[in-house]
Design a protein around this motif. Structure first.
Motif, PDB file in Angstrom:
ATOM      1  N   ARG A  75     -68.385 -12.698 -41.467  1.00  0.00           N
ATOM      2  CA  ARG A  75     -68.815 -12.611 -40.071  1.00  0.00           C
ATOM      3  C   ARG A  75     -67.806 -13.283 -39.148  1.00  0.00           C
ATOM      4  N   ARG A  76     -67.308 -14.435 -39.571  1.00  0.00           N
ATOM      5  CA  ARG A  76     -66.335 -15.156 -38.748  1.00  0.00           C
ATOM      6  C   ARG A  76     -64.991 -14.446 -38.705  1.00  0.00           C
ATOM      7  N   LEU A  77     -64.626 -13.759 -39.773  1.00  0.00           N
ATOM      8  CA  LEU A  77     -63.346 -13.052 -39.797  1.00  0.00           C
ATOM      9  C   LEU A  77     -63.268 -11.988 -38.703  1.00  0.00           C
ATOM     10  N   PHE A  78     -64.396 -11.372 -38.399  1.00  0.00           N
ATOM     11  CA  PHE A  78     -64.409 -10.335 -37.372  1.00  0.00           C
ATOM     12  C   PHE A  78     -64.416 -10.913 -35.961  1.00  0.00           C
ATOM     13  N   LYS A  79     -64.749 -12.183 -35.809  1.00  0.00           N
ATOM     14  CA  LYS A  79     -64.831 -12.819 -34.489  1.00  0.00           C
ATOM     15  C   LYS A  79     -63.588 -13.636 -34.151  1.00  0.00           C
ATOM     16  N   GLU A  80     -62.960 -14.238 -35.153  1.00  0.00           N
ATOM     17  CA  GLU A  80     -61.881 -15.190 -34.914  1.00  0.00           C
ATOM     18  C   GLU A  80     -60.573 -14.660 -35.477  1.00  0.00           C
ATOM     19  N   THR A  81     -59.484 -15.111 -34.884  1.00  0.00           N
ATOM     20  CA  THR A  81     -58.171 -14.681 -35.367  1.00  0.00           C
ATOM     21  C   THR A  81     -57.582 -15.664 -36.376  1.00  0.00           C
ATOM     22  N   GLU A  82     -57.945 -16.928 -36.270  1.00  0.00           N
ATOM     23  CA  GLU A  82     -57.426 -17.960 -37.181  1.00  0.00           C
ATOM     24  C   GLU A  82     -58.164 -17.886 -38.511  1.00  0.00           C
ATOM     25  N   ARG A  83     -57.453 -17.574 -39.577  1.00  0.00           N
ATOM     26  CA  ARG A  83     -58.082 -17.367 -40.883  1.00  0.00           C
ATOM     27  C   ARG A  83     -58.181 -18.642 -41.730  1.00  0.00           C
ATOM     28  N   GLU A  84     -57.249 -19.557 -41.574  1.00  0.00           N
ATOM     29  CA  GLU A  84     -57.212 -20.747 -42.431  1.00  0.00           C
ATOM     30  C   GLU A  84     -58.488 -21.591 -42.368  1.00  0.00           C
ATOM     31  N   GLN A  97     -60.994 -22.364 -45.552  1.00  0.00           N
ATOM     32  CA  GLN A  97     -61.336 -23.733 -45.955  1.00  0.00           C
ATOM     33  C   GLN A  97     -62.849 -23.954 -45.971  1.00  0.00           C
ATOM     34  N   GLU A  98     -63.532 -23.439 -44.951  1.00  0.00           N
ATOM     35  CA  GLU A  98     -64.991 -23.582 -44.913  1.00  0.00           C
ATOM     36  C   GLU A  98     -65.652 -22.820 -46.057  1.00  0.00           C
ATOM     37  N   ALA A 100     -72.884 -18.991 -52.866  1.00  0.00           N
ATOM     38  CA  ALA A 100     -71.646 -18.205 -52.835  1.00  0.00           C
ATOM     39  C   ALA A 100     -71.806 -16.967 -51.961  1.00  0.00           C
ATOM     40  N   ILE A 101     -72.928 -16.275 -52.093  1.00  0.00           N
ATOM     41  CA  ILE A 101     -73.174 -15.088 -51.263  1.00  0.00           C
ATOM     42  C   ILE A 101     -73.286 -15.480 -49.797  1.00  0.00           C
ATOM     43  N   TYR A 102     -74.044 -16.545 -49.507  1.00  0.00           N
ATOM     44  CA  TYR A 102     -74.198 -17.005 -48.131  1.00  0.00           C
ATOM     45  C   TYR A 102     -72.843 -17.375 -47.531  1.00  0.00           C
ATOM     46  N   ALA A 103     -72.034 -18.125 -48.281  1.00  0.00           N
ATOM     47  CA  ALA A 103     -70.721 -18.553 -47.788  1.00  0.00           C
ATOM     48  C   ALA A 103     -69.820 -17.353 -47.527  1.00  0.00           C
ATOM     49  N   LEU A 104     -69.870 -16.378 -48.412  1.00  0.00           N
ATOM     50  CA  LEU A 104     -69.048 -15.188 -48.248  1.00  0.00           C
ATOM     51  C   LEU A 104     -69.475 -14.383 -47.023  1.00  0.00           C
ATOM     52  N   VAL A 105     -70.766 -14.221 -46.827  1.00  0.00           N
ATOM     53  CA  VAL A 105     -71.266 -13.490 -45.661  1.00  0.00           C
ATOM     54  C   VAL A 105     -70.860 -14.209 -44.374  1.00  0.00           C
ATOM     55  N   GLN A 106     -71.011 -15.533 -44.348  1.00  0.00           N
ATOM     56  CA  GLN A 106     -70.623 -16.303 -43.161  1.00  0.00           C
ATOM     57  C   GLN A 106     -69.123 -16.163 -42.887  1.00  0.00           C
ATOM     58  N   ALA A 107     -68.319 -16.212 -43.937  1.00  0.00           N
ATOM     59  CA  ALA A 107     -66.872 -16.082 -43.770  1.00  0.00           C
ATOM     60  C   ALA A 107     -66.509 -14.699 -43.244  1.00  0.00           C
TER      61      ALA A 107
END
Length: 116
Positions: free
Chosen positions: A37-46, A50-51, A28-35
């Protein structure tokens, strides 16, 4: 059952339970950290959401397997009574139901159905 075997079984149960809890927590912590990190790089949130759900759900499924194994070992090797077997049956049914519904939620199919 000898005291040494009982003690080994009890420690095994504790270790397997701790491992199940650790798997759920760490995934859960790993998935949250990865999410994040991606939120700051990508504009598409959906796709990020899902990931995140897929990873957390997979971690829960794996952790549940370890927790069920610990319950089975505890019941069979440490506390074998009709009452404990009944409690184990209910716990396994509930956790199996959770596993099946999580699998359905994550993949869109029941575990016994062929992949699409």
């Amino acid at each position: 059952m000898s005291d040494a075997i009982r003690l080994i079984a009890e420690w095994s149960v504790l270790l397997i339970e701790a491992l199940g809890i650790a798997i759920i927590t760490l995934v859960a912590i790993y998935a949250l950290v990865q999410a994040l990190r991606r939120l700051f790089k990508e504009t598409e949130r959906e796709p990020i959401f899902q990931e995140l759900r897929q990873r957390v759900g997979s971690g829960i499924l794996l952790g549940l397997e370890f927790l069920i194994a610990a319950d089975i070992i505890h019941t069979v090797a440490v506390d074998l009574t009709f009452y404990s077997v009944g409690v184990l049956a209910v716990v396994v049914l509930v956790r199996t139901f959770l596993s099946f519904t999580l699998e359905l939620e994550l993949t869109g199919r029941w575990p016994w159905q062929a992949q699409r």
